[in-house]
Design a protein around this motif. Sequence first.
Motif, PDB file in Angstrom:
ATOM      1  N   HIS A  96       6.011 -19.435 -16.119  1.00 38.19           N
ATOM      2  CA  HIS A  96       5.255 -20.696 -16.142  1.00 38.19           C
ATOM      3  C   HIS A  96       6.103 -21.920 -16.509  1.00 38.19           C
ATOM      4  CE1 HIS A  96       1.495 -18.487 -15.661  1.00 38.19           C
ATOM      5  NE2 HIS A  96       1.945 -17.626 -16.563  1.00 38.19           N
ATOM      6  N   ILE A  97       7.128 -21.736 -17.307  1.00 33.70           N
ATOM      7  CA  ILE A  97       7.910 -22.909 -17.722  1.00 33.70           C
ATOM      8  C   ILE A  97       9.137 -23.091 -16.844  1.00 33.70           C
ATOM      9  CG2 ILE A  97       9.207 -23.967 -19.613  1.00 33.70           C
ATOM     10  CD1 ILE A  97       7.396 -22.541 -21.579  1.00 33.70           C
ATOM     11  N   LEU A  98      10.035 -22.122 -16.881  1.00 31.56           N
ATOM     12  CA  LEU A  98      11.302 -22.303 -16.167  1.00 31.56           C
ATOM     13  C   LEU A  98      11.097 -22.413 -14.659  1.00 31.56           C
ATOM     14  CD1 LEU A  98      13.829 -20.016 -18.077  1.00 31.56           C
ATOM     15  CD2 LEU A  98      13.817 -22.500 -17.905  1.00 31.56           C
ATOM     16  N   ARG A  99      10.219 -21.584 -14.112  1.00 33.07           N
ATOM     17  CA  ARG A  99      10.029 -21.613 -12.656  1.00 33.07           C
ATOM     18  C   ARG A  99       9.540 -22.982 -12.189  1.00 33.07           C
ATOM     19  NH1 ARG A  99       7.139 -16.818  -9.488  1.00 33.07           N
ATOM     20  NH2 ARG A  99       9.190 -15.943  -9.921  1.00 33.07           N
ATOM     21  N   ASN A 100       8.599 -23.562 -12.916  1.00 33.13           N
ATOM     22  CA  ASN A 100       8.084 -24.875 -12.516  1.00 33.13           C
ATOM     23  C   ASN A 100       9.027 -26.010 -12.867  1.00 33.13           C
ATOM     24  OD1 ASN A 100       5.183 -24.373 -11.516  1.00 33.13           O
ATOM     25  ND2 ASN A 100       5.274 -23.188 -13.403  1.00 33.13           N
ATOM     26  N   ALA A 101       9.883 -25.786 -13.858  1.00 27.72           N
ATOM     27  CA  ALA A 101      10.828 -26.840 -14.247  1.00 27.72           C
ATOM     28  C   ALA A 101      12.089 -26.838 -13.394  1.00 27.72           C
ATOM     29  CB  ALA A 101      11.212 -26.673 -15.723  1.00 27.72           C
ATOM     30  N   MET A 102      12.288 -25.782 -12.602  1.00 26.86           N
ATOM     31  CA  MET A 102      13.559 -25.637 -11.894  1.00 26.86           C
ATOM     32  C   MET A 102      13.694 -26.526 -10.662  1.00 26.86           C
ATOM     33  SD  MET A 102      15.780 -23.783 -13.325  1.00 26.86           S
ATOM     34  CE  MET A 102      16.902 -23.452 -11.984  1.00 26.86           C
ATOM     35  N   LEU A 103      12.572 -26.963 -10.069  1.00 28.72           N
ATOM     36  CA  LEU A 103      12.677 -27.716  -8.814  1.00 28.72           C
ATOM     37  C   LEU A 103      13.548 -28.967  -8.930  1.00 28.72           C
ATOM     38  CD1 LEU A 103       9.098 -27.346  -7.310  1.00 28.72           C
ATOM     39  CD2 LEU A 103      11.192 -26.154  -6.675  1.00 28.72           C
ATOM     40  N   PRO A 104      13.291 -29.875  -9.886  1.00 25.65           N
ATOM     41  CA  PRO A 104      14.191 -31.035  -9.991  1.00 25.65           C
ATOM     42  C   PRO A 104      15.603 -30.656 -10.406  1.00 25.65           C
ATOM     43  CG  PRO A 104      12.630 -30.990 -11.818  1.00 25.65           C
ATOM     44  CD  PRO A 104      12.178 -29.944 -10.846  1.00 25.65           C
ATOM     45  N   ILE A 105      15.736 -29.588 -11.189  1.00 29.54           N
ATOM     46  CA  ILE A 105      17.075 -29.169 -11.614  1.00 29.54           C
ATOM     47  C   ILE A 105      17.885 -28.688 -10.413  1.00 29.54           C
ATOM     48  CG2 ILE A 105      18.346 -27.568 -13.095  1.00 29.54           C
ATOM     49  CD1 ILE A 105      15.845 -27.448 -14.884  1.00 29.54           C
ATOM     50  N   VAL A 106      17.262 -27.898  -9.545  1.00 27.18           N
ATOM     51  CA  VAL A 106      17.961 -27.399  -8.362  1.00 27.18           C
ATOM     52  C   VAL A 106      18.349 -28.556  -7.444  1.00 27.18           C
ATOM     53  CG1 VAL A 106      17.649 -26.048  -6.254  1.00 27.18           C
ATOM     54  CG2 VAL A 106      16.923 -25.119  -8.443  1.00 27.18           C
ATOM     55  N   THR A 107      17.474 -29.534  -7.335  1.00 27.72           N
ATOM     56  CA  THR A 107      17.801 -30.705  -6.504  1.00 27.72           C
ATOM     57  C   THR A 107      19.053 -31.402  -7.008  1.00 27.72           C
ATOM     58  OG1 THR A 107      15.448 -31.026  -6.039  1.00 27.72           O
ATOM     59  CG2 THR A 107      16.912 -32.882  -5.624  1.00 27.72           C
ATOM     60  N   VAL A 108      19.121 -31.604  -8.321  1.00 29.82           N
ATOM     61  CA  VAL A 108      20.290 -32.272  -8.906  1.00 29.82           C
ATOM     62  C   VAL A 108      21.543 -31.418  -8.737  1.00 29.82           C
ATOM     63  CG1 VAL A 108      21.298 -33.026 -11.088  1.00 29.82           C
ATOM     64  CG2 VAL A 108      18.944 -33.616 -10.542  1.00 29.82           C
ATOM     65  N   ILE A 109      21.400 -30.112  -8.922  1.00 23.34           N
ATOM     66  CA  ILE A 109      22.562 -29.225  -8.769  1.00 23.34           C
ATOM     67  C   ILE A 109      23.108 -29.306  -7.341  1.00 23.34           C
ATOM     68  CG2 ILE A 109      23.251 -26.792  -8.679  1.00 23.34           C
ATOM     69  CD1 ILE A 109      21.407 -26.311 -11.071  1.00 23.34           C
ATOM     70  N   GLY A 110      22.216 -29.349  -6.364  1.00 22.42           N
ATOM     71  CA  GLY A 110      22.662 -29.459  -4.980  1.00 22.42           C
ATOM     72  C   GLY A 110      23.421 -30.750  -4.713  1.00 22.42           C
ATOM     73  N   LEU A 111      22.904 -31.853  -5.230  1.00 22.67           N
ATOM     74  CA  LEU A 111      23.584 -33.139  -5.028  1.00 22.67           C
ATOM     75  C   LEU A 111      24.940 -33.168  -5.729  1.00 22.67           C
ATOM     76  CD1 LEU A 111      20.528 -35.544  -5.493  1.00 22.67           C
ATOM     77  CD2 LEU A 111      21.648 -34.914  -3.354  1.00 22.67           C
ATOM     78  N   LEU A 112      24.985 -32.627  -6.950  1.00 23.16           N
ATOM     79  CA  LEU A 112      26.245 -32.615  -7.695  1.00 23.16           C
ATOM     80  C   LEU A 112      27.281 -31.729  -7.012  1.00 23.16           C
ATOM     81  CD1 LEU A 112      24.845 -32.377 -11.345  1.00 23.16           C
ATOM     82  CD2 LEU A 112      25.957 -34.351 -10.287  1.00 23.16           C
ATOM     83  N   THR A 113      26.829 -30.569  -6.536  1.00 21.71           N
ATOM     84  CA  THR A 113      27.768 -29.662  -5.867  1.00 21.71           C
ATOM     85  C   THR A 113      28.335 -30.301  -4.605  1.00 21.71           C
ATOM     86  OG1 THR A 113      26.501 -27.765  -6.698  1.00 21.71           O
ATOM     87  CG2 THR A 113      28.025 -27.363  -4.877  1.00 21.71           C
ATOM     88  N   GLY A 114      27.482 -30.927  -3.818  1.00 19.07           N
ATOM     89  CA  GLY A 114      27.956 -31.601  -2.616  1.00 19.07           C
ATOM     90  C   GLY A 114      28.951 -32.700  -2.944  1.00 19.07           C
ATOM     91  N   GLY A 115      28.696 -33.427  -4.041  1.00 18.73           N
ATOM     92  CA  GLY A 115      29.620 -34.487  -4.444  1.00 18.73           C
ATOM     93  C   GLY A 115      30.965 -33.938  -4.874  1.00 18.73           C
TER      94      GLY A 115
END
Length: 334
Positions: free
Chosen positions: A250-269
């Motif tokens: 209930h917590i981590l799964r729902n909190a992960m969406l914005p985190i994954v988005t940021v990780i993707g942008l950072l990795t691409g950079g």
Amino acid sequence: MIRFIVRRLLQLIPTLFGLSILLFIWLRRLPGGPETAILGERGTPELRAQIRRNLGLDEPLLIQYGRFMKRMLKLDLGTSISTKREVMTEFLERFPGTVELTITAMIIAIGVGIPLGYLAARRRGSFLDSASVGGSLIGICVPVFFLAYVLKAIFSENLHLFPSSGRQDPTLGATRVTNFFVLDGLMTREWDAALDALWHLILPGIALASIPLAIIVRITRASVLEVLSEDYVRTAQSKGLTERTVRGRHILRNAMLPIVTVIGLLTGGLLSGAVLTETVFAFSGIGAFLYEAISNRDYPVLMGFIMIIAVFYVLVNLLVDLSYSLIDPRVRVR
């Protein structure tokens, strides 16, 4: 899912086409030109004109652009003006180093950032929360090159714990298979070579991870705090579910969406090259090479490298989009 992947890959075509036009115009607007980089300021007008004719730079821009696109479709990126080697060869030699460095930095940033951000949110107002928020602010503010120099001075030059430059000790005579030095060591069972390559990644990886780590800590903390205030979390807790179940489902799964988005942008950079980190540690990645290409007006290198990096950037973000449906089944890819 397959239709979504195909559609996103098709969207890559107009994106790269627009990028190629902007890149072509920008390069032609750079002061000087390849002839200046080759001849310096002492080149005669005749020699400059000869070089421009040889490189095809005296032809109309549309013809130059058409010739470039034709080569790109054939995966022929041309020859570097500075090194006289094929651009694709230069890229394949340097990009694995940047990929290894990016993976190391993101493992550090994700491995430390998500747990720290989660604990800071769960213990809001505690010393850990204040320390993580303050530390992340420092991590964002401290320039990467300054941190790199500090790490190098302390751990390499004074304590002699880590190597100060390069990707691997050349005296090992390691076998090259893919130019991913750690992977090559594992594939050929040259364990000392793999360990040495990994050891060379530690300090530049920490320096490069500083800003992504700080961002991930802050995003994780904010996202977890938002989820903790949701009704379904309180309902799950009131039903007597275990802490592990509430945290995971209930917590981590729902909190992960914005985190994954940021990780993707950072990795691409980071895949586009860490110029300062690679320069401080004399790390042979694409960042430092791109910087030299800009200084030398090496058009073929700039066009080829930036176009390939753009493809990888789009692919990384495609993987991020696909991961949404895996993290949260309510989010379906359409």
